[in-house]
Write a protein that holds these residues in place. Structure first.
Motif, mmCIF file in Angstrom:
data_model
loop_
_atom_site.group_PDB
_atom_site.id
_atom_site.type_symbol
_atom_site.label_atom_id
_atom_site.label_comp_id
_atom_site.label_asym_id
_atom_site.label_seq_id
_atom_site.Cartn_x
_atom_site.Cartn_y
_atom_site.Cartn_z
ATOM 1 N N HIS A 290 0.611 -1.074 0.055
ATOM 2 C CA HIS A 290 -0.084 -0.071 -0.036
ATOM 3 C C HIS A 290 0.929 1.364 0.026
ATOM 4 N N PHE A 291 0.658 2.125 -0.968
ATOM 5 C CA PHE A 291 1.105 3.557 -0.964
ATOM 6 C C PHE A 291 0.111 4.577 -1.150
ATOM 7 N N PRO A 292 -0.421 4.797 0.298
ATOM 8 C CA PRO A 292 -1.848 5.709 0.212
ATOM 9 C C PRO A 292 -1.487 7.083 -0.487
ATOM 10 N N GLY A 293 -2.717 7.238 -1.161
ATOM 11 C CA GLY A 293 -2.621 8.480 -1.966
ATOM 12 C C GLY A 293 -1.817 8.525 -3.265
ATOM 13 N N SER A 294 -1.221 7.443 -3.585
ATOM 14 C CA SER A 294 -0.234 7.547 -4.924
ATOM 15 C C SER A 294 -1.201 6.684 -5.920
ATOM 16 N N ASN A 295 -0.654 7.024 -7.149
ATOM 17 C CA ASN A 295 -1.182 6.433 -8.093
ATOM 18 C C ASN A 295 -0.189 5.066 -8.339
ATOM 19 N N SER A 296 -1.022 3.877 -8.751
ATOM 20 C CA SER A 296 -0.202 2.693 -8.717
ATOM 21 C C SER A 296 0.828 2.658 -10.075
ATOM 22 N N TRP A 297 0.318 3.287 -10.918
ATOM 23 C CA TRP A 297 1.408 3.205 -12.119
ATOM 24 C C TRP A 297 2.396 4.002 -11.832
ATOM 25 N N ASP A 298 2.184 5.341 -11.276
ATOM 26 C CA ASP A 298 3.561 6.155 -10.969
ATOM 27 C C ASP A 298 4.497 5.357 -9.795
ATOM 28 N N VAL A 299 3.786 4.531 -9.018
ATOM 29 C CA VAL A 299 4.621 3.739 -8.109
ATOM 30 C C VAL A 299 5.543 2.718 -8.992
ATOM 31 N N PHE A 300 4.678 2.065 -9.684
ATOM 32 C CA PHE A 300 5.289 1.162 -10.654
ATOM 33 C C PHE A 300 6.523 1.497 -11.414
ATOM 34 N N ASN A 301 6.331 2.984 -12.031
ATOM 35 C CA ASN A 301 7.433 3.526 -12.799
ATOM 36 C C ASN A 301 8.593 3.822 -12.221
ATOM 37 N N GLU A 302 8.315 4.458 -10.699
ATOM 38 C CA GLU A 302 9.459 4.917 -9.973
ATOM 39 C C GLU A 302 10.119 3.705 -9.608
ATOM 40 N N GLU B 68 12.230 2.437 -12.467
ATOM 41 C CA GLU B 68 13.295 3.468 -12.946
ATOM 42 C C GLU B 68 14.502 3.373 -11.872
ATOM 43 N N LYS B 69 14.307 3.158 -10.855
ATOM 44 C CA LYS B 69 15.342 3.392 -9.763
ATOM 45 C C LYS B 69 15.748 1.998 -9.250
ATOM 46 N N THR B 70 15.141 1.018 -9.372
ATOM 47 C CA THR B 70 15.589 -0.175 -8.831
ATOM 48 C C THR B 70 15.702 -1.488 -10.021
ATOM 49 N N HIS B 71 15.127 -1.099 -11.201
ATOM 50 C CA HIS B 71 14.942 -2.013 -12.178
ATOM 51 C C HIS B 71 14.217 -3.310 -11.832
ATOM 52 N N ILE B 72 12.970 -3.006 -11.140
ATOM 53 C CA ILE B 72 12.351 -4.258 -10.618
ATOM 54 C C ILE B 72 11.077 -4.078 -11.258
ATOM 55 N N ILE B 73 10.320 -5.095 -11.839
ATOM 56 C CA ILE B 73 9.022 -4.882 -12.356
ATOM 57 C C ILE B 73 8.275 -5.442 -11.268
ATOM 58 N N THR B 74 6.903 -4.781 -11.071
ATOM 59 C CA THR B 74 5.936 -5.149 -9.987
ATOM 60 C C THR B 74 4.784 -5.237 -10.982
ATOM 61 N N VAL B 75 3.492 -4.967 -10.376
ATOM 62 C CA VAL B 75 2.124 -4.971 -11.031
ATOM 63 C C VAL B 75 1.258 -3.948 -10.370
ATOM 64 N N ILE C 119 0.325 -1.692 -5.128
ATOM 65 C CA ILE C 119 1.321 -2.591 -6.236
ATOM 66 C C ILE C 119 1.160 -3.971 -5.550
ATOM 67 N N ARG C 120 1.081 -4.920 -6.639
ATOM 68 C CA ARG C 120 1.488 -6.471 -6.255
ATOM 69 C C ARG C 120 2.643 -7.109 -6.598
ATOM 70 N N VAL C 121 2.953 -7.773 -5.663
ATOM 71 C CA VAL C 121 4.564 -8.187 -5.901
ATOM 72 C C VAL C 121 4.430 -9.667 -5.569
ATOM 73 N N THR C 122 4.953 -10.338 -6.642
ATOM 74 C CA THR C 122 5.008 -11.989 -6.585
ATOM 75 C C THR C 122 6.308 -12.509 -5.863
ATOM 76 N N ALA C 123 5.863 -13.520 -5.104
ATOM 77 C CA ALA C 123 7.136 -14.526 -4.549
ATOM 78 C C ALA C 123 7.653 -15.426 -5.639
ATOM 79 N N PHE C 124 7.171 -15.604 -6.685
ATOM 80 C CA PHE C 124 7.766 -16.526 -7.645
ATOM 81 C C PHE C 124 8.859 -16.199 -8.249
ATOM 82 N N GLY C 125 10.194 -16.874 -7.985
ATOM 83 C CA GLY C 125 11.236 -16.323 -8.344
ATOM 84 C C GLY C 125 12.624 -17.122 -7.986
#
Length: 421
Positions: free
Chosen positions: A364-376, A379-386, A399-405
């Motif tokens: 949870h990132f209260p007040g944020s836009n999930s696509w903005d969180v995804f992009n940040e 951009e800064k960690t080279h990690i894909i989320t949903v 955002i959703r994060v998976t433990a498959f990996g």
């Protein structure tokens, strides 16, 4: 309604004799050719950008910008660990036997091989009153849910919904039950209107929440009082660790109001092998008293030639004593990944749900836009989320994060996230 003409595939002399030759001029005249078949208008109601292709497109743009970056995907929930040897060997042996006169088999029963149906009933539904003849083996839960017309998109395609509302992103004629932290990820059924079908997923994707026994008792009671049918998706039930029900049929009376759909994908790593099942109890009846199982059997026999025999051999092996132990080890591996990621976000003070009874974390990132969180994060960690908004309006600041990996990628992702957040 489309009009169709059935043509025999049997050869005949007239079909074997050429009667015309297509010239270059003829070919050029067909450049702008269109048929007279109208497009299904319900297809036009589908929202254009499906979530995961959009994520893939943004990942491709990122890789073009940072060609040397090592991108870690915590996005699409695809398994990563090899199949247990006992399972893979069983499929390999079955495939090899098909090359022999004694081992060759053609079409199988559309409902699945009897041995596998029995093993599923005994392994997952012991003491719940489910019989093997009520189990239908398939090529995966997604296909079965589409056959049941329970997915939003499939309901849109067959014309059961209205147009999409631009502001909310919701389709008319579908009742959306709000499930979030404010209500324990379980809808307020006292405010829910009656529908014919109730689609419910537990453990839930994307939130990772597993419904409690008391919650499922309320759901079953609601369906009984309203004469509705529950389509219950239990694909992640094997990940439940806190004693929450793994099947809707643990709830008394559910056999009269519920269909359960599940899969070997996230249990045995069969995302590429493709194997699942659906349970339709004989006690589940339409308003006129006709058994639902009879219609589902007709649909299966009409639209499906049965799951791959090779895949079914693998499914049967995964439910053997040795295979079952190996499968549990796989699930435990992903659960340990989830623990690492959950601890990471919690240590950073980010409110996170799930990760205990499911391989997904709902961050949870209260007040944020999930696509903005995804992009940040990308951009800064080279990690894909949903982005959570891809699952509906209620996910706009999650955002959703998976433990498959692979474990090394999970640990590296944890390190990068700590440096960002």
């Amino acid at each position: 309604m489309y009009k169709s003409l059935s043509l025999s595939s049997m050869p005949c002399k007239a079909m074997l004799q050429p009667t015309a030759r297509i010239t270059r001029q003829d070919s050029e005249n067909f450049v702008d050719y269109r048929t007279k078949v109208a497009r299904n208008p319900t297809m036009e109601r589908l929202q254009r950008n499906y979530l995961f292709p959009e994520i893939s497109a943004r990942e491709a743009e990122h890789m073009e910008k940072y060609p040397n970056a090592k991108v870690i995907s915590l996005g699409i929930g695809d398994t990563t660990q090899p199949l247990p040897d006992v399972v893979a060997s069983s499929m390999a042996n079955y495939a090899h036997n098909l090359s022999t006169l004694t081992g060759y088999r053609g079409y199988g029963a559309e409902q699945g091989c009897k041995e596998l149906r029995k093993a599923i009933a005994e392994t997952f539904y012991k003491d719940m009153g489910i019989q093997d003849k009520e189990v239908f083996v398939s090529d995966g839960a997604q296909c079965d849910i589409s056959r049941l017309q329970a997915y939003v998109d499939s309901s849109v395609i067959i014309g059961q919904t209205g147009d999409v509302e631009n502001e909310s992103g919701r389709y008319r004629n579908i009742e959306y039950m709000k499930c979030g932290p404010h209500n324990g990820f379980f809808p307020n059924l006292s405010k829910a209107v009656r529908t014919d079908i109730i689609f419910f997923c537990s453990p839930n994707n994307p939130t990772g929440h597993a419904a409690s026994r008391e919650q499922l008792e309320r759901l079953v009671r609601f369906a009984q009082e309203n004469g509705s049918i529950i389509v219950y998706d239990s694909a992640y039930a094997f990940y439940i660790t806190d004693g929450s029900p793994r099947s809707i049929y643990e709830i008394p009376g559910a056999e009269k109001v519920a269909i359960e759909v599940s899969s070997f994908s996230k249990i045995a790593g069969f995302t590429g092998v493709r194997l699942g099942w659906t349970v339709v109890p004989e006690q589940l009846l339409y308003a006129n008293g006709f058994p639902v199982i009879n219609d589902f059997n007709r649909i299966v026999c009409t639209c499906f030639n049965g799951a791959s025999r090779i895949a079914q051999a693998g499914g049967l092996a995964s439910l053997s004593k040795e295979g079952y132990k190996a499968v549990i080890s796989l699930v435990d591996y992903y659960k340990e990944n989830a623990e690492i990621l959950l601890e990471t976000f919690e240590s950073l003070g980010v409110r996170t749900y799930g990760g205990v009874n499911a391989p997904y974390l709902w961050v949870h990132f209260p007040g944020s836009n999930s696509w903005d969180v995804f992009n940040e994060i990308l951009e800064k960690t080279h990690i894909i989320t949903v982005p959570g908004s891809g699952f509906g309006p209620a996910g706009k600041d999650f955002i959703r994060v998976t433990a498959f990996g692979h474990r090394e990628n999970i640990l590296e992702a944890s390190k990068r996230l700590r440096s960002l957040l």
